[in-house]
Scaffold this motif. Structure first.
Motif, PDB file in Angstrom:
ATOM      1  N   UNK B  85       0.826  -1.211   0.282  1.00 59.41           N
ATOM      2  CA  UNK B  85       0.182  -0.037  -0.219  1.00 59.41           C
ATOM      3  C   UNK B  85       0.870   0.983  -0.478  1.00 59.41           C
ATOM      4  N   UNK B  86       1.563   1.049   0.627  1.00 58.80           N
ATOM      5  CA  UNK B  86       2.636   2.698   1.367  1.00 58.80           C
ATOM      6  C   UNK B  86       3.276   2.422  -0.114  1.00 58.80           C
ATOM      7  N   UNK B  87       4.377   1.344  -1.218  1.00 56.83           N
ATOM      8  CA  UNK B  87       4.366   1.622  -2.375  1.00 56.83           C
ATOM      9  C   UNK B  87       3.704   1.954  -3.261  1.00 56.83           C
ATOM     10  N   UNK B  88       2.632   1.557  -3.251  1.00 53.96           N
ATOM     11  CA  UNK B  88       1.682   2.032  -4.364  1.00 53.96           C
ATOM     12  C   UNK B  88       1.453   3.444  -4.839  1.00 53.96           C
ATOM     13  N   UNK B  89       1.314   3.897  -2.965  1.00 49.45           N
ATOM     14  CA  UNK B  89       1.478   4.998  -2.810  1.00 49.45           C
ATOM     15  C   UNK B  89       2.504   6.028  -3.475  1.00 49.45           C
ATOM     16  N   UNK B  90       3.794   5.396  -3.125  1.00 48.70           N
ATOM     17  CA  UNK B  90       4.914   6.341  -3.516  1.00 48.70           C
ATOM     18  C   UNK B  90       5.689   6.164  -4.862  1.00 48.70           C
ATOM     19  N   UNK B  91       4.326   5.029  -5.892  1.00 47.66           N
ATOM     20  CA  UNK B  91       4.545   5.104  -7.142  1.00 47.66           C
ATOM     21  C   UNK B  91       4.057   6.110  -7.762  1.00 47.66           C
ATOM     22  N   UNK B  92       2.375   6.013  -6.972  1.00 45.28           N
ATOM     23  CA  UNK B  92       1.739   7.266  -7.676  1.00 45.28           C
ATOM     24  C   UNK B  92       1.878   8.479  -7.251  1.00 45.28           C
ATOM     25  N   UNK B  93       2.758   9.095  -6.943  1.00 50.19           N
ATOM     26  CA  UNK B  93       3.618  10.075  -6.261  1.00 50.19           C
ATOM     27  C   UNK B  93       4.583  10.456  -7.447  1.00 50.19           C
ATOM     28  N   UNK B  94       4.691   9.761  -7.990  1.00 48.16           N
ATOM     29  CA  UNK B  94       5.624   9.383  -9.254  1.00 48.16           C
ATOM     30  C   UNK B  94       5.792   8.609 -10.071  1.00 48.16           C
ATOM     31  N   UNK B  95       4.700   8.647 -11.115  1.00 48.52           N
ATOM     32  CA  UNK B  95       3.925   7.638 -12.526  1.00 48.52           C
ATOM     33  C   UNK B  95       5.481   7.144 -13.114  1.00 48.52           C
ATOM     34  N   UNK B  96       6.008   8.489 -14.024  1.00 45.87           N
ATOM     35  CA  UNK B  96       6.562   8.668 -15.004  1.00 45.87           C
ATOM     36  C   UNK B  96       8.213   8.386 -14.398  1.00 45.87           C
ATOM     37  N   UNK B  97       8.118   8.645 -13.257  1.00 49.62           N
ATOM     38  CA  UNK B  97      10.351   8.602 -12.894  1.00 49.62           C
ATOM     39  C   UNK B  97      10.236   6.711 -13.416  1.00 49.62           C
ATOM     40  N   UNK B  98       9.025   6.188 -11.951  1.00 50.89           N
ATOM     41  CA  UNK B  98       9.720   5.442 -11.831  1.00 50.89           C
ATOM     42  C   UNK B  98       9.265   4.250 -13.145  1.00 50.89           C
ATOM     43  N   UNK B  99       8.073   4.416 -14.117  1.00 54.12           N
ATOM     44  CA  UNK B  99       8.309   3.750 -14.701  1.00 54.12           C
ATOM     45  C   UNK B  99       9.238   3.750 -15.982  1.00 54.12           C
ATOM     46  N   UNK B 100       9.755   5.049 -15.982  1.00 56.12           N
ATOM     47  CA  UNK B 100      10.304   5.057 -17.222  1.00 56.12           C
ATOM     48  C   UNK B 100      12.511   4.591 -16.228  1.00 56.12           C
ATOM     49  N   UNK B 101      12.065   3.876 -15.336  1.00 51.96           N
ATOM     50  CA  UNK B 101      13.121   2.965 -14.551  1.00 51.96           C
ATOM     51  C   UNK B 101      13.209   1.750 -14.972  1.00 51.96           C
ATOM     52  N   UNK B 102      14.006   0.893 -15.055  1.00 49.17           N
ATOM     53  CA  UNK B 102      14.104  -0.464 -16.233  1.00 49.17           C
ATOM     54  C   UNK B 102      14.023  -1.096 -13.924  1.00 49.17           C
ATOM     55  N   UNK B 103      14.903  -1.074 -13.782  1.00 51.73           N
ATOM     56  CA  UNK B 103      14.470  -1.748 -12.390  1.00 51.73           C
ATOM     57  C   UNK B 103      13.685  -1.595 -11.573  1.00 51.73           C
ATOM     58  N   UNK B 104      13.038  -0.928 -12.199  1.00 52.71           N
ATOM     59  CA  UNK B 104      11.900  -0.763 -11.207  1.00 52.71           C
ATOM     60  C   UNK B 104      10.983  -1.576 -11.928  1.00 52.71           C
ATOM     61  N   UNK B 105      10.893  -1.850 -13.309  1.00 53.07           N
ATOM     62  CA  UNK B 105       9.801  -2.593 -13.753  1.00 53.07           C
ATOM     63  C   UNK B 105       9.822  -4.206 -14.096  1.00 53.07           C
ATOM     64  N   UNK B 106      11.812  -4.983 -13.357  1.00 54.62           N
ATOM     65  CA  UNK B 106      12.174  -5.703 -13.273  1.00 54.62           C
ATOM     66  C   UNK B 106      11.579  -6.039 -11.256  1.00 54.62           C
ATOM     67  N   UNK B 107      11.628  -5.145 -10.148  1.00 52.12           N
ATOM     68  CA  UNK B 107      11.203  -4.868  -9.378  1.00 52.12           C
ATOM     69  C   UNK B 107       9.700  -5.289  -9.243  1.00 52.12           C
ATOM     70  N   UNK B 108       8.888  -4.997 -10.363  1.00 55.49           N
ATOM     71  CA  UNK B 108       7.731  -4.827 -10.103  1.00 55.49           C
ATOM     72  C   UNK B 108       7.046  -6.188 -10.742  1.00 55.49           C
ATOM     73  N   UNK B 109       8.007  -6.504 -11.222  1.00 53.91           N
ATOM     74  CA  UNK B 109       7.541  -8.572 -12.105  1.00 53.91           C
ATOM     75  C   UNK B 109       7.421  -9.417 -11.360  1.00 53.91           C
ATOM     76  N   UNK B 110       8.631  -8.842 -10.177  1.00 55.81           N
ATOM     77  CA  UNK B 110       9.333 -10.247  -9.195  1.00 55.81           C
ATOM     78  C   UNK B 110       8.144  -9.283  -7.769  1.00 55.81           C
ATOM     79  N   UNK B 111       7.679  -8.963  -7.701  1.00 56.48           N
ATOM     80  CA  UNK B 111       6.787  -7.896  -7.273  1.00 56.48           C
ATOM     81  C   UNK B 111       5.296  -8.375  -6.815  1.00 56.48           C
TER      82      UNK B 111
END
Lengths: 162, 119
Positions: B85-111
């Motif tokens: 839940x807290x991670x979702x808040x942090x993601x929504x607050x900066x959607x494009x910054x995180x989406x542009x980061x390949x490490x973030x997308x790897x994290x999302x798949x693993x999560x």
């Protein structure tokens, strides 16, 4: 020598300069520090919950403490050296950060709590297999949970105090 | 020159009023969510590690894996829920910054994979 001069000198030690100038090394220390925190705080929290009588009341405290200690030690071996490594290059400024000072104070209190608990525990052999523990044990568990959580909170907030 | 395009859902989320509101939050609100995120992570990771190590035959051998799972499951799920839940808040607050980061997308798949394993 005033404290400020001391920390300024610490920040100019060869190892501090190497760590401060290397982007990847510093990031690696950051990751190691967090993984260490997860191991250290997670394993300690399980022992604390046992002290509070919330979980594993059918297993003796001696077995829980003995078998989880390697995890706690592994966490400590990751967290303390990496924490010192993160501190060194910033020593000159960061020692003035009130949240870092709070974290150090909380760490000392958490350490004293561990020491006091083990002193108490060593004098009461009957506690090692009891299902429900006396108030001293529950107090030790509760204060440990609060102190370690507060340490993590202060640590996380250091970066936000500019 | 071509502009980077994102999936429609990401574009929509990044432009939503919610994302705007979160993004404009006070820095200490960010700090609070990051702190909660770390505490949830410590609880979820520590408890799941004790179960995983036991399944490998290490650590808390005084208890059976089933017993460990029964005792620690509530804390594992609470920690995971708090972190998600807290991670979702942090993601929504900066959607494009995180989406542009390949490490973030790897994290999302693993999560997503590990959250499904827990169910």
């Amino acid at each position: 020598m005033p404290l400020g001069d001391f920390f300024n000198q610490v920040a100019t030690l060869p190892i501090s300069l190497v760590l401060g100038e290397s982007l990847n090394l510093f990031s690696a220390l950051d990751v190691i520090h967090i993984v260490g925190v997860l191991l250290l705080a997670g394993s300690i929290a399980v022992v604390d919950l046992r002290l509070l009588g919330v979980i594993f009341s059918d297993i003796g405290l001696d077995a829980i403490q003995r078998q989880l200690l390697p995890l706690t030690i592994a966490g400590a071996l990751l967290v303390f050296p990496s924490g010192i490594g993160l501190f060194l290059p910033q020593a000159g400024k960061i020692w003035l950060n009130p949240l870092l000072q709070a974290k150090v104070a909380l760490l000392l209190l958490a350490g004293l709590n561990v020491g006091y608990w083990h002193y108490n525990y060593s004098r009461h052999a009957e506690w090692s297999s009891a299902a429900a523990l006396p108030w001293q044990a529950r107090l030790a568990g509760a204060s440990s949970l609060v102190l370690w959580a507060a340490t993590i909170i202060a640590g996380r907030l250091i970066a936000f105090y500019i | 020159m071509s502009l980077t395009t994102h999936p429609a859902a990401i574009e929509w989320l990044a432009k939503s009023t919610l994302a705007h509101q979160f993004n404009q939050a006070d820095p200490w609100t960010f700090a609070t969510f990051m702190t909660i995120h770390l505490l949830g992570l410590a609880l979820a990771f520590g408890t799941s590690l004790i179960l995983d190590l036991r399944l490998l035959g290490w650590g808390l051998r005084a208890s059976s894996p089933a017993q460990i799972a029964r005792n620690l499951q509530p804390y594992l799920l609470a920690g995971l829920g708090i972190a998600l839940l807290s991670g979702a808040w942090l993601f929504i607050a900066d959607v494009l910054k995180f989406w542009a980061n390949p490490v973030f997308r790897t994290k999302l798949v693993l999560l997503i994979a590990l959250s499904l394993i827990q169910v």
